[in-house]
Design a protein around this motif. Structure first.
Motif, mmCIF file in Angstrom:
data_model
loop_
_atom_site.group_PDB
_atom_site.id
_atom_site.type_symbol
_atom_site.label_atom_id
_atom_site.label_comp_id
_atom_site.label_asym_id
_atom_site.label_seq_id
_atom_site.Cartn_x
_atom_site.Cartn_y
_atom_site.Cartn_z
ATOM 1 N N THR A 82 0.831 -1.193 0.000
ATOM 2 C CA THR A 82 0.000 0.000 0.000
ATOM 3 C C THR A 82 0.875 1.256 0.000
ATOM 4 O O THR A 82 2.072 1.188 0.294
ATOM 5 N N PHE A 120 1.098 3.412 2.177
ATOM 6 C CA PHE A 120 1.650 3.619 3.520
ATOM 7 C C PHE A 120 2.888 2.758 3.749
ATOM 8 O O PHE A 120 3.868 3.214 4.349
ATOM 9 N N GLU A 121 2.867 1.542 3.259
ATOM 10 C CA GLU A 121 4.049 0.692 3.393
ATOM 11 C C GLU A 121 5.135 1.109 2.409
ATOM 12 O O GLU A 121 6.327 1.001 2.703
ATOM 13 N N ASP A 123 5.738 4.168 1.582
ATOM 14 C CA ASP A 123 6.304 5.302 2.304
ATOM 15 C C ASP A 123 7.348 4.813 3.304
ATOM 16 O O ASP A 123 8.481 5.314 3.359
ATOM 17 N N ARG A 124 6.988 3.808 4.071
ATOM 18 C CA ARG A 124 7.877 3.286 5.109
ATOM 19 C C ARG A 124 9.084 2.565 4.504
ATOM 20 O O ARG A 124 10.156 2.504 5.124
ATOM 21 N N ALA A 140 -4.799 8.860 0.349
ATOM 22 C CA ALA A 140 -3.618 8.371 1.061
ATOM 23 C C ALA A 140 -2.507 9.409 1.071
ATOM 24 O O ALA A 140 -1.745 9.509 2.052
ATOM 25 N N HIS A 157 -1.636 11.592 4.079
ATOM 26 C CA HIS A 157 -1.230 10.998 5.351
ATOM 27 C C HIS A 157 0.175 10.416 5.357
ATOM 28 O O HIS A 157 0.637 9.967 6.406
ATOM 29 N N THR A 158 0.862 10.408 4.226
ATOM 30 C CA THR A 158 2.200 9.834 4.178
ATOM 31 C C THR A 158 3.247 10.885 4.538
ATOM 32 O O THR A 158 3.024 12.088 4.385
ATOM 33 N N ARG A 215 1.249 8.468 11.826
ATOM 34 C CA ARG A 215 0.423 8.750 10.654
ATOM 35 C C ARG A 215 -0.989 8.187 10.821
ATOM 36 O O ARG A 215 -1.202 7.154 11.456
ATOM 37 N N ASP A 216 -1.942 8.862 10.221
ATOM 38 C CA ASP A 216 -3.271 8.282 10.045
ATOM 39 C C ASP A 216 -3.254 7.421 8.782
ATOM 40 O O ASP A 216 -2.470 7.673 7.855
ATOM 41 N N THR A 217 -4.103 6.416 8.728
ATOM 42 C CA THR A 217 -4.249 5.621 7.513
ATOM 43 C C THR A 217 -5.710 5.635 7.082
ATOM 44 O O THR A 217 -6.571 6.173 7.792
ATOM 45 N N GLU A 277 -8.449 0.136 3.067
ATOM 46 C CA GLU A 277 -8.074 -0.323 1.735
ATOM 47 C C GLU A 277 -9.303 -0.455 0.853
ATOM 48 O O GLU A 277 -10.437 -0.486 1.341
#
Length: 565
Positions: free
Chosen positions: A83, A85-86, A88-89, A121, A124-125, A354-356, A359
């Motif tokens: 995703t 978010f992942e 980003d990480r 999304a 929030h990243t 972070r907020d998520t 999906e």
């Protein structure tokens, strides 16, 4: 006004800066010099450089070199298999602070809802995700996708803060032959930013394509091709993905003279490659090792990218610019020791804060139940069109082989590396199944199946055994899409990608580990390709020469037509 006055006051040193990076050397992307001095930051903005500052918070970066955050100028986050978010990480700690994405993978499955997911999304990243609007959903009329986006659909998505312009215009024949729907989309963004996609296009056809207002190109695979496109006003994006590896071919063209007009991108890169080699950091290291000057490499990775996409607020470590900063061990090593994205230190605490968002795209695999007989290649002539893989490229060769017809079927011939390839429509539209032959996998037994199948994302399957092909393909429906390797009636390895059949809900580290298992399973079948799964995905993309396959049949991309069965 108070915020503006505060920035000015902190830049002048009249009050302590919110954050100061002390003791490092700053890479000046204008001259290439390394200049000692502090970096003062107010909120998300750099307000002072090359001077001594006091800060409410100070970070010692002595011994490090400070460079601007890296900008990936063209990618599909879905191809990272995780995703946003992942993703980003996964890559922000490596120095990627801006990602200019085209979510046309998920859009081909669930339409505008997929683009809206990425837009939401992006708020929030930690990294700044810029969401281009997908221009070609589906990429051509020669495939069955899960959705279609017309000009009026794209118009409804315009105006989001994450937007820059129109994403890669893959249907280049539609441009040069003035297809009415293509013209509507181009006119929608006339005078704005439009990304290009025109592999091997040259001469008057290229002139026509660029005259349409298309500004960038990431499909150049040779220095000669890239030079023509540069000379005709396009910004050339050097690509190094998991399959499309063009860096070595284009590196000789990247110099301090050309670097203002060249950028870096990954297009499609998975967590296994990122873990083993890196992301844009890997590209920078490799370019410098091949002889590119650090100034040209880092300029292409940041300032040139910002200028090419109209992002005037970033690309340099300078007052007034967004505080996207990477502290690296050395220019040649490019190993990030500290990363700031918009003034926020990229670390575990920042990711946790972070907020998520929920999906989308669940339960998206609606393929027909397959049997071994589904993969037979019925034909009445032995002359056979064969897709020839070029490892490290998404270009393919159009080969011709003689395959004997036995019992009404042209069977795989592993001795000649002629294995079955099939595409199965999985969106519940028509149940199409098309079969053909491919050379280059080295596969000796079993099958590999995937719902990552550019850009329509139907089921793509290659195999030497029809029963294993049916087993692997049917398993995809059970796990909501993903990758499966099967042999001798057993599932050897799999990775579920339940978000539109494209992205996992697992942390990127677990996805990386599953990819290691999948690659090992593929090699146990005899596969010799380094990245067989994404290589398979691109065999179904009918906008990349020369021969591809979709659910409607084998496609002669040069003629832009389906080959009669």
């Amino acid at each position: 006004m108070a915020e503006l006055e505060t920035k000015i006051a902190q830049g002048r040193g009249d009050e302590a800066a919110d954050l100061v990076l002390k003791g490092g050397r700053i890479l000046d992307l204008i001259t290439g010099e390394l200049i000692a001095g502090d970096v003062a930051i107010c909120g998300d903005t750099i307000v002072g450089v090359y001077e001594s500052y006091e800060g409410k918070r100070e970070i010692d970066v002595a011994g490090a070199i400070l460079v601007p955050g890296f900008i990936d100028t063209h990618l599909h986050i879905e191809s990272s298999l995780v995703t946003p978010f992942e993703f980003d990480r996964c890559v922000a700690p490596r120095g990627v602070t801006t990602a200019i994405c085209d979510p046309h993978e998920i859009a081909n499955v669930i339409g505008a809802a997929g683009i809206r997911y990425f837009q939401q999304a992006s708020a929030h990243t930690l990294m700044d995700i810029r969401v281009q609007l997908s221009s070609c959903v589906p990429s051509t009329h020669m495939e069955t996708a899960g959705a279609e986006l017309l000009a009026e659909d794209i118009a409804e998505l315009m105006g989001h803060p994450s937007g820059i312009g129109l994403a890669e215009f893959m249907n280049y024949p539609g441009v040069i032959f003035r297809d009415p729907e293509a013209m509507k989309k181009l006119k929608l963004f006339e005078g704005g930013h439009i990304d290009g996609h025109c592999p091997l296009l040259s001469g008057r056809d290229l002139n026509a394509y660029v005259a349409a207002g298309i500004r960038t190109e990431h499909e150049a695979t040779s220095a000669e091709e890239a030079l023509e496109k540069l000379r005709k006003g396009m910004r050339v994006l050097i690509r190094e993905g998991s399959v499309s590896k063009d860096l070595h071919a284009l590196q000789p063209l990247l110099s301090e003279r050309t670097s203002p007009y060249m950028c870096l991108c990954t297009d499609d890169r998975n967590p296994l490659d990122i873990g083993e080699h890196g992301h844009l950091d890997y590209m920078i290291r490799t370019l410098i090792a091949l002889g590119t000057t650090p100034l040209a490499a880092y300029r292409a990775a940041s300032l040139s990218a910002a200028e090419a996409f109209g992002l005037k607020d970033r690309g340099m470590i300078a007052p007034g610019k967004r505080a996207d900063i990477v502290a690296v061990d050395s220019l040649e090593g490019c190993h990030a020791q500290l990363v700031l994205a918009g003034g926020v230190v990229v670390d575990d605490a920042a990711f946790a804060a972070r907020d998520t968002i929920p999906e989308v795209g669940r339960d998206s695999v609606h393929a027909p139940k397959l049997t071994p007989q589904s993969f037979r290649a019925t034909a009445n002539r032995e002359e056979t069109d064969v897709i020839g893989i070029r490892e490290g490229q998404i270009l393919t060769d159009h080969l011709h082989e003689t395959v004997v017809i036995e019992n009404g079927d042209k069977a795989p011939d592993v001795a000649r590396d002629l294995i079955r390839i099939a595409v199965v429509e999985r969106h519940g539209k028509n149940g199409n199944i098309a079969t053909g032959f491919v050379r280059g996998f080295g596969l000796q037994k079993g099958a590999i199946a995937s719902t990552v199948c550019h850009d329509h994302h139907n089921i793509a399957c290659v195999g030497a055994d029809y029963a294993d092909m049916a087993l692997a393909s049917n398993r995809l429906a059970e796990i909501e899409g993903g990758f499966v390797v099967a042999a001798e009636g057993k599932i050897l390895a799999e990775l579920a990608l339940p978000v539109a059949g494209l992205m996992s809900l697992l942390p990127f580290e677990e996805v990386r580990d599953r990819l290691v298992e999948l690659r090992a399973a593929a090699r146990s079948l005899g596969v010799t390709l380094e990245e067989p799964f994404l290589q398979l995905a691109f065999l179904a993309l009918p906008v990349i020469p020369a021969l591809k396959i979709t659910d409607r049949g084998m496609v002669d991309v040069t003629k832009f037509e389906i080959i009669p069965g």
